[in-house]
Design a protein around this motif. Structure first.
Motif, PDB file in Angstrom:
ATOM      1  N   ILE A 176      48.416  39.930  35.713  1.00  0.00           N
ATOM      2  CA  ILE A 176      48.966  38.564  36.251  1.00  0.00           C
ATOM      3  C   ILE A 176      49.428  37.700  34.950  1.00  0.00           C
ATOM      4  O   ILE A 176      49.177  38.358  33.860  1.00  0.00           O
ATOM      5  CB  ILE A 176      47.406  37.755  36.854  1.00  0.00           C
ATOM      6  CG1 ILE A 176      46.734  37.516  35.804  1.00  0.00           C
ATOM      7  CG2 ILE A 176      46.980  38.651  38.066  1.00  0.00           C
ATOM      8  CD1 ILE A 176      45.608  36.470  36.396  1.00  0.00           C
ATOM      9  N   LYS A 177      49.893  36.466  35.358  1.00  0.00           N
ATOM     10  CA  LYS A 177      50.475  35.960  34.161  1.00  0.00           C
ATOM     11  C   LYS A 177      49.372  35.257  33.190  1.00  0.00           C
ATOM     12  O   LYS A 177      48.262  35.039  33.703  1.00  0.00           O
ATOM     13  CB  LYS A 177      51.132  34.524  34.832  1.00  0.00           C
ATOM     14  CG  LYS A 177      52.504  35.018  35.548  1.00  0.00           C
ATOM     15  CD  LYS A 177      53.678  34.756  34.663  1.00  0.00           C
ATOM     16  CE  LYS A 177      55.061  35.257  35.477  1.00  0.00           C
ATOM     17  NZ  LYS A 177      55.463  36.477  35.510  1.00  0.00           N
ATOM     18  N   LYS A 200      53.026  39.686  49.372  1.00  0.00           N
ATOM     19  CA  LYS A 200      53.605  40.642  48.650  1.00  0.00           C
ATOM     20  C   LYS A 200      52.866  41.906  48.838  1.00  0.00           C
ATOM     21  O   LYS A 200      53.270  43.081  48.139  1.00  0.00           O
ATOM     22  CB  LYS A 200      53.337  40.384  46.963  1.00  0.00           C
ATOM     23  CG  LYS A 200      54.409  39.327  46.416  1.00  0.00           C
ATOM     24  CD  LYS A 200      54.147  39.001  45.068  1.00  0.00           C
ATOM     25  CE  LYS A 200      54.860  37.925  44.738  1.00  0.00           C
ATOM     26  NZ  LYS A 200      54.428  37.352  43.330  1.00  0.00           N
ATOM     27  N   ASN A 255      55.979  41.768  39.511  1.00  0.00           N
ATOM     28  CA  ASN A 255      57.002  42.688  38.942  1.00  0.00           C
ATOM     29  C   ASN A 255      56.244  43.868  38.116  1.00  0.00           C
ATOM     30  O   ASN A 255      56.828  45.005  38.518  1.00  0.00           O
ATOM     31  CB  ASN A 255      57.666  42.005  37.552  1.00  0.00           C
ATOM     32  CG  ASN A 255      58.760  40.883  38.108  1.00  0.00           C
ATOM     33  OD1 ASN A 255      59.542  41.018  39.228  1.00  0.00           O
ATOM     34  ND2 ASN A 255      58.584  39.806  37.721  1.00  0.00           N
ATOM     35  N   MET A 256      55.551  43.820  37.503  1.00  0.00           N
ATOM     36  CA  MET A 256      54.658  44.785  36.492  1.00  0.00           C
ATOM     37  C   MET A 256      53.636  45.473  37.349  1.00  0.00           C
ATOM     38  O   MET A 256      53.817  46.732  37.379  1.00  0.00           O
ATOM     39  CB  MET A 256      54.130  44.149  35.272  1.00  0.00           C
ATOM     40  CG  MET A 256      54.885  44.222  34.035  1.00  0.00           C
ATOM     41  SD  MET A 256      55.153  46.034  33.673  1.00  0.00           S
ATOM     42  CE  MET A 256      56.921  45.654  33.033  1.00  0.00           C
ATOM     43  N   GLU A 302      46.079  41.307  45.339  1.00  0.00           N
ATOM     44  CA  GLU A 302      47.151  40.459  45.199  1.00  0.00           C
ATOM     45  C   GLU A 302      46.861  39.328  46.004  1.00  0.00           C
ATOM     46  O   GLU A 302      46.500  39.332  47.075  1.00  0.00           O
ATOM     47  CB  GLU A 302      48.437  40.898  45.551  1.00  0.00           C
ATOM     48  CG  GLU A 302      49.697  39.868  45.560  1.00  0.00           C
ATOM     49  CD  GLU A 302      49.974  39.346  44.551  1.00  0.00           C
ATOM     50  OE1 GLU A 302      50.256  39.702  43.586  1.00  0.00           O
ATOM     51  OE2 GLU A 302      49.887  38.065  44.747  1.00  0.00           O
ATOM     52  N   LYS A 303      46.880  38.017  45.427  1.00  0.00           N
ATOM     53  CA  LYS A 303      46.494  36.660  45.871  1.00  0.00           C
ATOM     54  C   LYS A 303      47.539  36.263  46.865  1.00  0.00           C
ATOM     55  O   LYS A 303      47.205  35.721  47.945  1.00  0.00           O
ATOM     56  CB  LYS A 303      46.042  35.664  45.022  1.00  0.00           C
ATOM     57  CG  LYS A 303      47.127  34.990  44.471  1.00  0.00           C
ATOM     58  CD  LYS A 303      46.286  33.781  43.698  1.00  0.00           C
ATOM     59  CE  LYS A 303      47.061  33.192  42.798  1.00  0.00           C
ATOM     60  NZ  LYS A 303      48.305  32.419  43.024  1.00  0.00           N
ATOM     61  N   ALA A 357      51.163  39.133  28.278  1.00  0.00           N
ATOM     62  CA  ALA A 357      51.489  38.569  26.876  1.00  0.00           C
ATOM     63  C   ALA A 357      50.604  37.505  26.261  1.00  0.00           C
ATOM     64  O   ALA A 357      50.319  36.670  26.699  1.00  0.00           O
ATOM     65  CB  ALA A 357      53.068  37.851  27.086  1.00  0.00           C
TER      66      ALA A 357
HETATM   67  N1  LIG Z   1      57.583  41.460  33.740  1.00  0.00           N
HETATM   68  C1  LIG Z   1      57.494  41.972  32.610  1.00  0.00           C
HETATM   69  O1  LIG Z   1      58.964  42.494  32.265  1.00  0.00           O
HETATM   70  C2  LIG Z   1      56.560  42.220  31.647  1.00  0.00           C
HETATM   71  C3  LIG Z   1      56.359  43.051  30.397  1.00  0.00           C
HETATM   72  C4  LIG Z   1      55.399  43.409  29.707  1.00  0.00           C
HETATM   73  C5  LIG Z   1      54.188  42.444  30.032  1.00  0.00           C
HETATM   74  N2  LIG Z   1      54.435  41.740  31.190  1.00  0.00           N
HETATM   75  C6  LIG Z   1      52.987  40.910  31.502  1.00  0.00           C
HETATM   76  O2  LIG Z   1      52.572  41.118  32.685  1.00  0.00           O
HETATM   77  C7  LIG Z   1      51.887  40.143  33.402  1.00  0.00           C
HETATM   78  C8  LIG Z   1      52.442  40.031  34.842  1.00  0.00           C
HETATM   79  O3  LIG Z   1      53.920  39.719  34.697  1.00  0.00           O
HETATM   80  P1  LIG Z   1      54.576  39.862  35.940  1.00  0.00           P
HETATM   81  O4  LIG Z   1      56.261  39.507  35.686  1.00  0.00           O
HETATM   82  O5  LIG Z   1      54.370  41.255  36.860  1.00  0.00           O
HETATM   83  O6  LIG Z   1      54.177  38.613  36.561  1.00  0.00           O
HETATM   84  P2  LIG Z   1      54.424  38.054  38.340  1.00  0.00           P
HETATM   85  O7  LIG Z   1      55.712  39.095  38.876  1.00  0.00           O
HETATM   86  O8  LIG Z   1      54.358  36.849  38.524  1.00  0.00           O
HETATM   87  O9  LIG Z   1      53.099  38.941  38.854  1.00  0.00           O
HETATM   88  C9  LIG Z   1      51.554  38.475  38.960  1.00  0.00           C
HETATM   89  C10 LIG Z   1      51.260  38.548  40.488  1.00  0.00           C
HETATM   90  O10 LIG Z   1      49.805  38.287  40.534  1.00  0.00           O
HETATM   91  C11 LIG Z   1      49.629  37.147  41.343  1.00  0.00           C
HETATM   92  N3  LIG Z   1      48.278  36.573  40.990  1.00  0.00           N
HETATM   93  C12 LIG Z   1      48.164  35.373  40.231  1.00  0.00           C
HETATM   94  N4  LIG Z   1      46.663  35.377  40.150  1.00  0.00           N
HETATM   95  C13 LIG Z   1      45.934  36.041  40.754  1.00  0.00           C
HETATM   96  C14 LIG Z   1      44.597  36.446  41.156  1.00  0.00           C
HETATM   97  N5  LIG Z   1      43.690  35.664  40.527  1.00  0.00           N
HETATM   98  N6  LIG Z   1      44.214  37.539  41.893  1.00  0.00           N
HETATM   99  C15 LIG Z   1      45.345  38.342  42.293  1.00  0.00           C
HETATM  100  N7  LIG Z   1      46.710  37.972  42.030  1.00  0.00           N
HETATM  101  C16 LIG Z   1      47.087  37.126  41.317  1.00  0.00           C
HETATM  102  C17 LIG Z   1      50.845  36.351  41.468  1.00  0.00           C
HETATM  103  O11 LIG Z   1      50.727  35.486  42.606  1.00  0.00           O
HETATM  104  P3  LIG Z   1      51.453  34.123  42.461  1.00  0.00           P
HETATM  105  O12 LIG Z   1      52.703  34.436  42.264  1.00  0.00           O
HETATM  106  O13 LIG Z   1      51.274  33.664  43.990  1.00  0.00           O
HETATM  107  O14 LIG Z   1      50.741  33.302  41.638  1.00  0.00           O
HETATM  108  C18 LIG Z   1      51.644  37.363  41.325  1.00  0.00           C
HETATM  109  O15 LIG Z   1      51.966  37.914  42.670  1.00  0.00           O
HETATM  110  C19 LIG Z   1      52.010  39.113  32.694  1.00  0.00           C
HETATM  111  O16 LIG Z   1      50.750  38.723  31.907  1.00  0.00           O
HETATM  112  C20 LIG Z   1      52.922  39.404  31.471  1.00  0.00           C
HETATM  113  O17 LIG Z   1      52.995  38.819  30.259  1.00  0.00           O
HETATM  114  C21 LIG Z   1      55.294  41.630  31.863  1.00  0.00           C
END
Ligand SMILES: NC(=O)c1ccc[n+]([C@@H]2O[C@H](COP(=O)([O-])OP(=O)(O)OC[C@H]3O[C@@H](n4cnc5c(N)ncnc54)[C@H](OP(=O)(O)O)[C@@H]3O)[C@@H](O)[C@H]2O)c1
Length: 283
Positions: A70-71, A43, A16-17, A38-39, A96
């Motif tokens: 990443i999360k 995507k 998402n981010m 991206e793993k 976060a």
């Molecule tokens: N979404 C929001 O509104 C928001 C706002 C502020 C901050 N954040 C922060 O932003 C971060 C990401 O959130 P998100 O919502 O974008 O998460 P997300 O949609 O789950 O995106 C994370 C991506 O990274 C991939 N990934 C995981 N481990 C990896 C690695 N070692 N190398 C490469 N890619 C990897 C994941 O793949 P898999 O799905 O296959 O694991 C997923 O595609 C979080 O830490 C969150 O706290 C989010």
């Protein structure tokens, strides 16, 4: 101070981010060269101006700054993989609950900036809070500010307020979408009194978490206005947007659980704040 160079930005995680940040930076192609690892290869789709690396080693060879998108749950595994590869790069984490100190503990004495944007980054209306770690300098903070200005406005805060910012401007859009969903308001035409009601609730919640009145008002006004703009400019319903910002086990989910039980926004923000602290402890 920024000079006329092409900055090589790496992003790990294209969810998402990460994808929003990549697209917004790539749109400033004269300033940023954007490369992603991206793993989940499904995507890693074609995106204008964004290159993809096959693995972390390749990415780290080709960038000067790396944004970790990443999360929190996946963080320590990634940090272990990055150890020894940072060299003189700037590390920006948007996770976060993960402190700069935690990143430094696992990576060594590296320059770390912590950023907390929100979903309104999609329409370049995010309010992003920034803080710097022990080894980052003012230029790093200024450079990060330029990056996140592509996503909206930026506020520098102390690191000890970052979990609170996560609960207010990071998770706030979730409370706002939930409120609109349950108030039978027309998402395309939110009346001024409802907008002000939401701002007052979020501002009070921010004060409960320790923000001074000026920061509380700034974060609340920007988060409410941006969430309403996002709702208007996308075809998504408030429910769809709420679902998009509610990660399983995340801070927004913790806040929404409280609202569902009839709690106040202040109590919801406290629950989100506590979840951010718990995410940090997990590392
Ligand atoms: N979404 C929001 O509104 C928001 C706002 C502020 C901050 N954040 C922060 O932003 C971060 C990401 O959130 P998100 O919502 O974008 O998460 P997300 O949609 O789950 O995106 C994370 C991506 O990274 C991939 N990934 C995981 N481990 C990896 C690695 N070692 N190398 C490469 N890619 C990897 C994941 O793949 P898999 O799905 O296959 O694991 C997923 O595609 C979080 O830490 C969150 O706290 C989010």
């Amino acid at each position: 101070m920024k000079v006329n160079l092409l900055y090589k930005i790496g992003i790990i995680g294209f969810g998402n981010m990460g994808s929003v940040i990549a697209h917004k930076l790539a749109a400033q192609a004269s300033e940023y060269e954007v490369r992603v690892f991206e793993k989940d290869k499904s995507k890693a789709i074609k995106a204008k101006g964004v290159s993809f690396s096959e693995d972390i080693s390749d990415l780290m060879l080709k960038v000067d700054t790396v944004i970790l998108a990443i999360k929190p749950q996946d963080f320590d595994r990634l940090l272990k993989e990055l150890k020894g590869r940072i060299l003189n790069k700037l590390v920006i984490s948007i996770a976060a609950g993960i402190s700069t100190e935690h990143v430094e503990k696992l990576l060594g004495n590296v320059r770390v900036i912590r950023a907390m944007p929100n979903i309104a980054a999609r329409i370049a209306e995010s309010v992003t809070c920034l803080s710097k770690g022990n080894f980052a300098n003012d230029d790093d903070l200024e450079f990060s500010k330029e990056i996140f200005n592509c996503l909206g406005t930026v506020r520098n805060i102390n690191e000890d307020m970052m979990n609170a910012a996560t609960a207010i401007s990071g998770s706030g859009p979730g409370y706002i979408f939930y409120f609109i969903e349950n108030s039978a308001l027309d998402p395309d035409n939110i009346p001024e009194h409802a907008r002000h009601d939401m701002m007052r609730r979020l501002e009070k919640a921010a004060e409960v978490l320790g923000f001074n009145t000026e920061d509380a008002a700034f974060l609340a006004a920007n988060t409410v206005n941006a969430s309403i703009s996002l709702l208007k400019s996308t075809k998504s319903t408030p429910e769809e947007l709420r679902l998009q910002v509610t990660s399983k086990g995340g801070t927004t989910e913790a806040g929404l659980e409280v609202l569902r039980k009839g709690g106040s926004w202040g109590e919801a923000a406290q629950a989100a704040f506590k979840r951010a602290q718990d995410l940090a402890k997990r590392g």
